[in-house]
Write a protein that holds these residues in place. Sequence first.
Motif, PDB file in Angstrom:
ATOM      1  N   CYS A   1      -8.567  -5.195   4.013  1.00  0.00           N
ATOM      2  CA  CYS A   1      -8.015  -6.521   3.706  1.00  0.00           C
ATOM      3  C   CYS A   1      -7.841  -7.392   4.937  1.00  0.00           C
TER       4      CYS A   1
ATOM      5  N   ALA B   1       0.833  -1.210   0.000  1.00  0.00           N
ATOM      6  CA  ALA B   1       0.000   0.000   0.000  1.00  0.00           C
ATOM      7  C   ALA B   1       0.863   1.254   0.000  1.00  0.00           C
TER       8      ALA B   1
ATOM      9  N   THR C   1      -5.973   0.019   3.843  1.00  0.00           N
ATOM     10  CA  THR C   1      -5.696  -1.290   3.254  1.00  0.00           C
ATOM     11  C   THR C   1      -5.765  -2.388   4.305  1.00  0.00           C
TER      12      THR C   1
END
Length: 127
Positions: A101, A75, A97
């Motif tokens: 995720c 990222a 992120t």
Amino acid sequence: MITKGTKLYSILTGACPKCHQESMYENKNPYVLSDVLKIKETCSKCHTKYRIEPSFFYGSMYVSYAVGIAFAVAAFVISYLFIGTDLLTAFIAIVGTLIVCGPIIMRLSRNIWINIFMHYDKTLVKK
């Protein structure tokens, strides 16, 4: 490259590490947060027991740390180096992120952990 019989296939799909015939998880979608860590007791195809011992998947926390760092670095590289944002925006991209995720990181780390201890056995594959 990513075909049945490879560790990478089992890790990325969450398939049984022994036969690769079915998913280890009750629900294949990692974003159903109530089911994100629910693993079946055994594989219905080859009868492999997924929970080798109590608290087996505690070791996946170490793998989860490494996978999380990999996602965070990716990222940062994408936002700061490729897009050219400032450091604050890159930091926000990292946090975003990791939040978005998170379920994928948890499942990947469990998949990697169980694949360290179990290996594909082509004799278990039912045709």
